[in-house]
Write an enzyme that holds these catalytic residues in place. Structure first.
Site, short mmCIF file in Angstrom:
data_model
loop_
_atom_site.label_atom_id
_atom_site.label_comp_id
_atom_site.label_asym_id
_atom_site.label_seq_id
_atom_site.Cartn_x
_atom_site.Cartn_y
_atom_site.Cartn_z
N ASP A 25 -14.31 24.87 -1.76
CA ASP A 25 -14.33 26.31 -2.01
C ASP A 25 -12.91 26.85 -1.96
O ASP A 25 -12.28 26.87 -0.90
CB ASP A 25 -15.19 27.02 -0.95
CG ASP A 25 -15.31 28.51 -1.24
OD1 ASP A 25 -16.03 28.86 -2.19
OD2 ASP A 25 -14.64 29.31 -0.55
N TYR A 58 -6.10 32.88 -1.62
CA TYR A 58 -5.74 32.02 -0.49
C TYR A 58 -4.31 31.48 -0.61
O TYR A 58 -3.75 30.96 0.35
CB TYR A 58 -6.74 30.86 -0.31
CG TYR A 58 -8.18 31.31 -0.10
CD1 TYR A 58 -8.46 32.64 0.24
CD2 TYR A 58 -9.25 30.43 -0.24
CE1 TYR A 58 -9.77 33.07 0.42
CE2 TYR A 58 -10.56 30.86 -0.06
CZ TYR A 58 -10.81 32.18 0.26
OH TYR A 58 -12.11 32.61 0.45
N LYS A 100 -12.30 31.95 -7.13
CA LYS A 100 -12.73 33.35 -7.14
C LYS A 100 -11.70 34.25 -7.82
O LYS A 100 -10.50 34.10 -7.58
CB LYS A 100 -12.97 33.84 -5.70
CG LYS A 100 -13.83 32.89 -4.90
CD LYS A 100 -14.11 33.33 -3.50
CE LYS A 100 -14.67 32.18 -2.69
NZ LYS A 100 -13.68 31.46 -1.88
N HIS A 144 -14.57 37.96 -6.33
CA HIS A 144 -14.34 37.84 -4.88
C HIS A 144 -14.89 39.04 -4.09
O HIS A 144 -15.45 38.89 -3.00
CB HIS A 144 -12.83 37.66 -4.61
CG HIS A 144 -12.52 36.94 -3.36
ND1 HIS A 144 -11.52 36.01 -3.25
CD2 HIS A 144 -13.08 37.00 -2.14
CE1 HIS A 144 -11.48 35.54 -2.02
NE2 HIS A 144 -12.41 36.13 -1.32
N1 LIG Z 1 -15.75 35.04 -0.24
C1 LIG Z 1 -15.10 35.49 0.81
O1 LIG Z 1 -14.72 36.67 0.88
C2 LIG Z 1 -14.83 34.58 1.96
C3 LIG Z 1 -14.96 33.22 1.79
N2 LIG Z 1 -14.71 32.37 2.82
C4 LIG Z 1 -14.85 30.91 2.57
O2 LIG Z 1 -15.61 30.32 3.64
C5 LIG Z 1 -14.81 29.36 4.31
C6 LIG Z 1 -15.17 29.29 5.79
O3 LIG Z 1 -14.98 30.50 6.45
P1 LIG Z 1 -13.76 30.76 7.48
O4 LIG Z 1 -13.65 32.22 7.63
O5 LIG Z 1 -12.60 29.97 7.05
O6 LIG Z 1 -14.25 30.26 8.86
P2 LIG Z 1 -15.17 29.13 9.56
O7 LIG Z 1 -16.33 29.86 10.14
O8 LIG Z 1 -15.38 27.99 8.67
O9 LIG Z 1 -14.25 28.73 10.78
C7 LIG Z 1 -13.01 28.12 10.62
C8 LIG Z 1 -12.35 28.03 11.99
O10 LIG Z 1 -13.12 27.15 12.83
C9 LIG Z 1 -12.32 26.02 13.20
N3 LIG Z 1 -13.21 24.84 13.18
C10 LIG Z 1 -13.65 24.16 12.09
N4 LIG Z 1 -14.50 23.18 12.43
C11 LIG Z 1 -14.61 23.21 13.77
C12 LIG Z 1 -15.35 22.43 14.69
N5 LIG Z 1 -16.13 21.43 14.31
N6 LIG Z 1 -15.22 22.74 16.02
C13 LIG Z 1 -14.42 23.75 16.42
N7 LIG Z 1 -13.71 24.54 15.57
C14 LIG Z 1 -13.80 24.27 14.26
C15 LIG Z 1 -11.19 25.95 12.19
O11 LIG Z 1 -10.03 25.41 12.74
P3 LIG Z 1 -9.24 24.12 12.15
O12 LIG Z 1 -9.02 24.33 10.69
O13 LIG Z 1 -7.97 24.17 12.95
O14 LIG Z 1 -10.10 22.94 12.47
C16 LIG Z 1 -10.97 27.44 11.90
O15 LIG Z 1 -10.19 28.05 12.89
C17 LIG Z 1 -13.39 29.83 4.04
O16 LIG Z 1 -12.42 28.86 4.36
C18 LIG Z 1 -13.49 30.21 2.58
O17 LIG Z 1 -13.48 29.06 1.78
C19 LIG Z 1 -14.38 32.86 4.06
C20 LIG Z 1 -14.22 34.21 4.28
C21 LIG Z 1 -14.43 35.19 3.23
O1 LIG Z 2 -12.11 34.98 1.27
C1 LIG Z 2 -11.54 35.52 2.17
C2 LIG Z 2 -11.48 36.95 2.37
O2 LIG Z 2 -12.29 37.63 1.48
C3 LIG Z 2 -10.06 37.40 2.27
O3 LIG Z 2 -9.53 36.88 1.11
C4 LIG Z 2 -9.93 38.87 2.24
O4 LIG Z 2 -10.52 39.39 3.36
C5 LIG Z 2 -8.45 39.22 2.16
O5 LIG Z 2 -7.78 38.65 3.24
C6 LIG Z 2 -8.27 40.69 2.19
O6 LIG Z 2 -7.49 41.14 3.03
O7 LIG Z 2 -8.84 41.36 1.37
#
Ligand SMILES: NC(=O)C1=CN([C@@H]2O[C@H](COP(=O)(O)OP(=O)(O)OC[C@H]3O[C@@H](n4cnc5c(N)ncnc54)[C@H](OP(=O)(O)O)[C@@H]3O)[C@@H](O)[C@H]2O)C=CC1
Ligand SMILES: O=C[C@H](O)[C@@H](O)[C@@H](O)[C@H](O)C(=O)O
Length: 303
Positions: free
Chosen positions: A46, A51, A76, A107
């Site tokens: 994804d 990003y 996105k 997005h």
């Molecule tokens: N469409 C949108 O607006 C959005 C889309 N997304 C998508 O969804 C994905 C996931 O969401 P995101 O907000 O990144 O957060 P997550 O809920 O996936 O959490 C990520 C965090 O958890 C840590 N982590 C990962 N695996 C573990 C584990 N097994 N045990 C403990 N800690 C862990 C990671 O650290 P580390 O990397 O150091 O392991 C990081 O700090 C994003 O990366 C993106 O691709 C996210 C937000 C908004």
């Molecule tokens: O996918 C991740 C989130 O949507 C992120 O891209 C947004 O929250 C962005 O940081 C913003 O500030 O608008």
């Protein structure tokens, strides 16, 4: 029933139920994380233009040696490209080093107007984001439908769309969005949105399934208890929750051990799923990601 390794889009295509998230995966670490994940069996990445790491994601894909056609790749359309979907898409394709995407999402249902403050996150003199309030999202969707017809994207969908926004889009959509990618976890189960999306054949994708950087999901007592009972980690419970409910889940990690364990999905009992489904209503409701676009995105309460 054993949780499914793949789910089906309304296009008929299969989508792997667990995908690697890449938001906040820094250049310098994301290339290795993507290559490692693919070598470990992930087949779904994804990505997003905002990003700022799509070039490295593309390099990671190449490094992995996994053929492009075996990988389900999402990107996105960022808000500042809303008037011109083709241009936004081309930027992502170029950065990722591919000539097609498996899924392309709007997005946010928001158009931002670039100005001298920033190309991607422009603000007004008062610090609010430079949103074009008059922009019609149905026009953006029409352009998404065009790029779908061009074959450069195999499916189109949305992200961060609430029911009122989907209802508005429904008046003009010719192609039903394949996906709505939203924040989803036991503190934000979004039961009404689930029902709505199921009714129209829109697959949900769960972002921030582990609580991202905000919600104390993994340390929550109830989640820890379910983890103990099933002899797995709280992260595995949070990831498995979605797949057991027929939802795609996108955990992000740049650490090898976590990348490996995050693709382990276990079957949870109906009792566990009911408990997880009810946590928000029991006072644990929390939304983590609400960027300040300055107006109501139609999100309801967190339960
Ligand atoms: N469409 C949108 O607006 C959005 C889309 N997304 C998508 O969804 C994905 C996931 O969401 P995101 O907000 O990144 O957060 P997550 O809920 O996936 O959490 C990520 C965090 O958890 C840590 N982590 C990962 N695996 C573990 C584990 N097994 N045990 C403990 N800690 C862990 C990671 O650290 P580390 O990397 O150091 O392991 C990081 O700090 C994003 O990366 C993106 O691709 C996210 C937000 C908004
Ligand atoms: O996918 C991740 C989130 O949507 C992120 O891209 C947004 O929250 C962005 O940081 C913003 O500030 O608008």
């Amino acid at each position: 029933m054993a949780p499914a390794s793949h789910l089906k889009l309304n296009t008929g295509a299969a989508i792997p139920s667990v995908g690697l998230g890449t938001w906040r995966s820094e250049p310098g670490e994301v290339r290795g994380a993507v290559a490692f994940a693919l070598k470990q069996g992930y087949r779904h990445i994804d990505a997003a233009l905002i990003y700022g790491n799509e070039h490295e994601v593309g390099q990671g894909i190449k490094d992995s040696g996994v053929p492009r056609e075996e990988i389900f790749l999402t990107s996105k359309l960022w808000n500042t490209h809303q008037p011109n979907v083709t241009e936004g898409l081309q930027k992502s394709l170029d950065a990722l080093g591919t000539d097609y995407l498996d899924l392309y999402l709007i997005h946010w249902p928001v158009r931002l107007v670039p100005n001298e403050t920033s190309e991607l996150l422009p603000v007004n003199p008062d610090g609010t984001r430079s949103v074009d309030r008059s922009w019609d999202q149905s026009e953006t969707w029409r352009q998404m439908e065009e790029v779908y017809k061009s074959g450069k994207v195999k499916a189109i969908g949305v992200a961060n769309w609430s029911i009122p926004y989907l209802e508005e889009l429904r008046k003009t959509w010719k192609i039903v969005p394949a996906v709505n990618q939203v924040e989803l976890h036991p503190f934000l189960p979004q039961h009404k949105l689930r029902e709505y999306c199921a009714k129209y054949g829109i697959l949900l994708e769960a972002y921030s399934p582990l609580g991202s950087a905000g919600a104390p999901l993994m340390s929550d007592d109830d989640i820890q208890e379910i983890a103990k009972k099933n002899n797995v980690s709280p992260a595995t419970v949070l990831i498995s929750y979605h797949v057991n409910k027929g939802v795609v889940v996108l955990p992000k990690s740049v650490h090898e051990k976590r990348i490996v364990s995050n693709k382990d999905v276990v079957e949870l009992s109906q009792e566990d799923l009911n408990l997880l489904d009810g946590l928000a209503a029991r006072g644990k409701a929390k939304r983590i990601n609400t960027p300040l676009f300055g107006w109501d995105l139609g999100f309801d309460d967190c339960t």
